[in-house]
Design a protein around this motif. Structure first.
Motif, PDB file in Angstrom:
ATOM      1  N   CYS A 232       0.805  -1.232   0.000  1.00 44.60           N
ATOM      2  CA  CYS A 232       0.000   0.000   0.000  1.00 44.60           C
ATOM      3  C   CYS A 232       0.836   1.279   0.000  1.00 44.60           C
ATOM      4  O   CYS A 232       0.334   2.343   0.369  1.00 44.60           O
ATOM      5  CB  CYS A 232      -0.939  -0.012   1.213  1.00 44.60           C
ATOM      6  N   ASP A 233       2.086   1.191  -0.440  1.00 45.14           N
ATOM      7  CA  ASP A 233       3.009   2.326  -0.325  1.00 45.14           C
ATOM      8  C   ASP A 233       3.157   3.134  -1.599  1.00 45.14           C
ATOM      9  O   ASP A 233       3.983   4.044  -1.649  1.00 45.14           O
ATOM     10  CB  ASP A 233       4.398   1.809   0.091  1.00 45.14           C
ATOM     11  N   TYR A 234       2.371   2.839  -2.630  1.00 45.84           N
ATOM     12  CA  TYR A 234       2.602   3.489  -3.924  1.00 45.84           C
ATOM     13  C   TYR A 234       1.336   4.142  -4.475  1.00 45.84           C
ATOM     14  O   TYR A 234       1.053   4.078  -5.670  1.00 45.84           O
ATOM     15  CB  TYR A 234       3.171   2.465  -4.918  1.00 45.84           C
ATOM     16  N   HIS A 235       0.595   4.797  -3.594  1.00 42.09           N
ATOM     17  CA  HIS A 235      -0.637   5.464  -4.039  1.00 42.09           C
ATOM     18  C   HIS A 235      -0.397   6.908  -4.462  1.00 42.09           C
ATOM     19  O   HIS A 235      -1.285   7.551  -5.002  1.00 42.09           O
ATOM     20  CB  HIS A 235      -1.690   5.424  -2.928  1.00 42.09           C
ATOM     21  N   PHE A 236       0.783   7.454  -4.173  1.00 44.75           N
ATOM     22  CA  PHE A 236       1.153   8.806  -4.580  1.00 44.75           C
ATOM     23  C   PHE A 236       0.168   9.863  -4.080  1.00 44.75           C
ATOM     24  O   PHE A 236      -0.137  10.822  -4.783  1.00 44.75           O
ATOM     25  CB  PHE A 236       1.321   8.895  -6.098  1.00 44.75           C
ATOM     26  N   GLY A 237      -0.328   9.653  -2.885  1.00 42.74           N
ATOM     27  CA  GLY A 237      -1.192  10.660  -2.270  1.00 42.74           C
ATOM     28  C   GLY A 237      -2.662  10.338  -2.294  1.00 42.74           C
ATOM     29  O   GLY A 237      -3.460  10.987  -1.626  1.00 42.74           O
ATOM     30  N   GLY A 238      -3.068   9.329  -3.067  1.00 45.01           N
ATOM     31  CA  GLY A 238      -4.479   8.966  -3.097  1.00 45.01           C
ATOM     32  C   GLY A 238      -4.962   8.672  -4.494  1.00 45.01           C
ATOM     33  O   GLY A 238      -4.215   8.781  -5.481  1.00 45.01           O
ATOM     34  N   TYR A 239      -6.235   8.306  -4.578  1.00 46.61           N
ATOM     35  CA  TYR A 239      -6.817   7.933  -5.864  1.00 46.61           C
ATOM     36  C   TYR A 239      -6.745   9.098  -6.855  1.00 46.61           C
ATOM     37  O   TYR A 239      -7.165  10.221  -6.547  1.00 46.61           O
ATOM     38  CB  TYR A 239      -8.270   7.487  -5.691  1.00 46.61           C
ATOM     39  N   ALA A 240      -6.203   8.811  -8.030  1.00 49.54           N
ATOM     40  CA  ALA A 240      -6.059   9.777  -9.128  1.00 49.54           C
ATOM     41  C   ALA A 240      -5.075  10.903  -8.819  1.00 49.54           C
ATOM     42  O   ALA A 240      -4.980  11.865  -9.577  1.00 49.54           O
ATOM     43  CB  ALA A 240      -7.408  10.361  -9.539  1.00 49.54           C
ATOM     44  N   LYS A 241      -4.331  10.784  -7.698  1.00 52.57           N
ATOM     45  CA  LYS A 241      -3.302  11.769  -7.379  1.00 52.57           C
ATOM     46  C   LYS A 241      -2.008  11.393  -8.095  1.00 52.57           C
ATOM     47  O   LYS A 241      -1.653  10.212  -8.181  1.00 52.57           O
ATOM     48  CB  LYS A 241      -3.040  11.821  -5.874  1.00 52.57           C
ATOM     49  N   VAL A 242      -1.325  12.380  -8.618  1.00 54.55           N
ATOM     50  CA  VAL A 242      -0.042  12.144  -9.280  1.00 54.55           C
ATOM     51  C   VAL A 242       0.946  13.214  -8.829  1.00 54.55           C
ATOM     52  O   VAL A 242       0.561  14.266  -8.318  1.00 54.55           O
ATOM     53  CB  VAL A 242      -0.163  12.188 -10.821  1.00 54.55           C
ATOM     54  N   ASN A 243       2.224  12.929  -9.005  1.00 54.31           N
ATOM     55  CA  ASN A 243       3.237  13.961  -8.812  1.00 54.31           C
ATOM     56  C   ASN A 243       4.248  13.859  -9.952  1.00 54.31           C
ATOM     57  O   ASN A 243       4.156  12.969 -10.808  1.00 54.31           O
ATOM     58  CB  ASN A 243       3.906  13.846  -7.437  1.00 54.31           C
ATOM     59  N   GLN A 244       5.204  14.757  -9.960  1.00 57.26           N
ATOM     60  CA  GLN A 244       6.130  14.812 -11.083  1.00 57.26           C
ATOM     61  C   GLN A 244       6.988  13.556 -11.176  1.00 57.26           C
ATOM     62  O   GLN A 244       7.342  13.113 -12.280  1.00 57.26           O
ATOM     63  CB  GLN A 244       7.023  16.046 -10.962  1.00 57.26           C
ATOM     64  N   GLU A 245       7.287  12.946 -10.032  1.00 59.37           N
ATOM     65  CA  GLU A 245       8.087  11.719 -10.049  1.00 59.37           C
ATOM     66  C   GLU A 245       7.363  10.596 -10.791  1.00 59.37           C
ATOM     67  O   GLU A 245       7.962   9.879 -11.606  1.00 59.37           O
ATOM     68  CB  GLU A 245       8.406  11.286  -8.612  1.00 59.37           C
ATOM     69  N   LEU A 246       6.068  10.454 -10.540  1.00 61.49           N
ATOM     70  CA  LEU A 246       5.286   9.428 -11.237  1.00 61.49           C
ATOM     71  C   LEU A 246       5.171   9.753 -12.720  1.00 61.49           C
ATOM     72  O   LEU A 246       5.314   8.861 -13.577  1.00 61.49           O
ATOM     73  CB  LEU A 246       3.893   9.319 -10.616  1.00 61.49           C
ATOM     74  N   ILE A 247       4.922  11.016 -13.035  1.00 60.75           N
ATOM     75  CA  ILE A 247       4.809  11.425 -14.437  1.00 60.75           C
ATOM     76  C   ILE A 247       6.103  11.128 -15.184  1.00 60.75           C
ATOM     77  O   ILE A 247       6.096  10.556 -16.284  1.00 60.75           O
ATOM     78  CB  ILE A 247       4.468  12.929 -14.527  1.00 60.75           C
TER      79      ILE A 247
END
Length: 305
Positions: A232-247
């Motif tokens: 459960c450690d890779y949600h990036f802040g929550g459902y449909a949340k993204v940040n520049q690292e994920l992008i």
């Protein structure tokens, strides 16, 4: 009904990190099964649509958010197979419609907007009866196709595919994970990556879906589900949340491997797997990652694909 869908190919990923620790990495490309109704969405819809047909019900009603892959796929499937479709959408109408809802309307789906307080009651008999009073005899599919028909469809994702040591997938409702646990053997392990914050609660949902399925009389290829776990450690802040690292990760992955990832589901799971490889989490063997489609959701972000 399934004849218009292609068999999903398995694509090998050439990864220096994986190769260095004796791991073969593959992707099951469910995103390539059909241009509109693809990924795990088709598997979750298949038996729901067949049940509706058996009940002589010509109208499908379902639920979802404004960028829902499930709404998108249900609208397309309804158009393909001759069902009237109604989408109960969480939140207020916003004009102009976003690309997901515009597509749904183009496919013939009628949209009903629902405030969030009422939407939270979507599983209740009272709200469902109210909807039937308004729209007539409708076949209701839960949000995300999360019911036993959805689980049954997901037991068919990996027929006749050679064994893998680990199967990794993104989780929203965890219907797909439950179905796969009921179709794989005890030597294989399924790892689910919840894409929403606080996804630990999905463990109870998975147990419930599996137990209810096993006592339902529906066909299952195993008596004991395959082992599974949630990370459960890779949600990036929550459902449909993204940040520049994920992008950045998703865009680099596409450039290197020619596979487009969506930011809501597969991107987070792929990131998690690659991160765990660096940490030495996996033993040498073969890992299969499920690309569960949902690329239309990327249109909800003002990010070049």
């Amino acid at each position: 009904m399934s004849s218009i869908f292609l068999s999903p190919p398995i694509q090998k990923i050439n990864s220096q990190i994986a190769d260095s620790i004796g791991i073969e990495l593959y992707v099951l490309r469910l995103d390539l099964m059909h241009p509109l109704v693809n990924g795990n969405k088709w598997f979750k819809l298949k038996y729901n649509l067949l049940s509706a047909k058996e009940e002589n019900c010509s109208t499908i009603l379902t639920f979802g958010g404004a960028y829902s892959n499930h709404i998108f796929a249900t609208a397309a499937a309804g158009n393909l197979f001759g069902f009237r479709t109604i989408g109960v959408i969480r939140g207020e109408e916003t004009l102009p419609l976003n690309p997901t809802l515009s597509f749904a309307v183009e496919q013939g789906m009628e949209l009903l907007y629902c405030d969030r307080t009422t939407y939270r009651k979507r599983h209740t008999i009272q709200l469902q009866e109210d909807l039937k009073q308004r729209f007539g005899e409708v076949f209701i599919i839960p949000e995300g196709g999360c019911n036993l028909d959805g689980v049954r469809g997901c037991t068919e994702i990996m027929p006749n595919i050679e064994p893998f040591d680990h199967i990794c997938l993104a989780c929203g409702t965890a219907t797909t994970l439950a179905g796969m646990a009921l179709s794989l053997n005890s030597k294989q392990k399924i790892i689910g990556f919840p894409v929403l914050k606080g996804g630990e609660f999905l463990a109870a949902e998975i147990d419930s879906l599996i137990n209810n399925y096993l006592t339902s009389g529906l066909p299952a290829s195993v008596d004991v589900p395959a082992p599974w776990q949630l990370i459960c450690d890779y949600h990036f802040g929550g459902y449909a949340k993204v940040n520049q690292e994920l992008i950045n990760f998703c865009q680099k992955f596409t450039q290197e491997h020619g596979i487009t990832l969506d930011y809501v589901y597969t991107g987070k799971m792929f990131y998690g797997v690659m991160n765990l490889l660096k940490q030495g989490f996996f033993q040498p063997g073969k890992i299969l990652l499920l690309h569960t489609g949902g690329l239309q959701g990327n249109l909800g972000y003002n990010i070049p694909i």
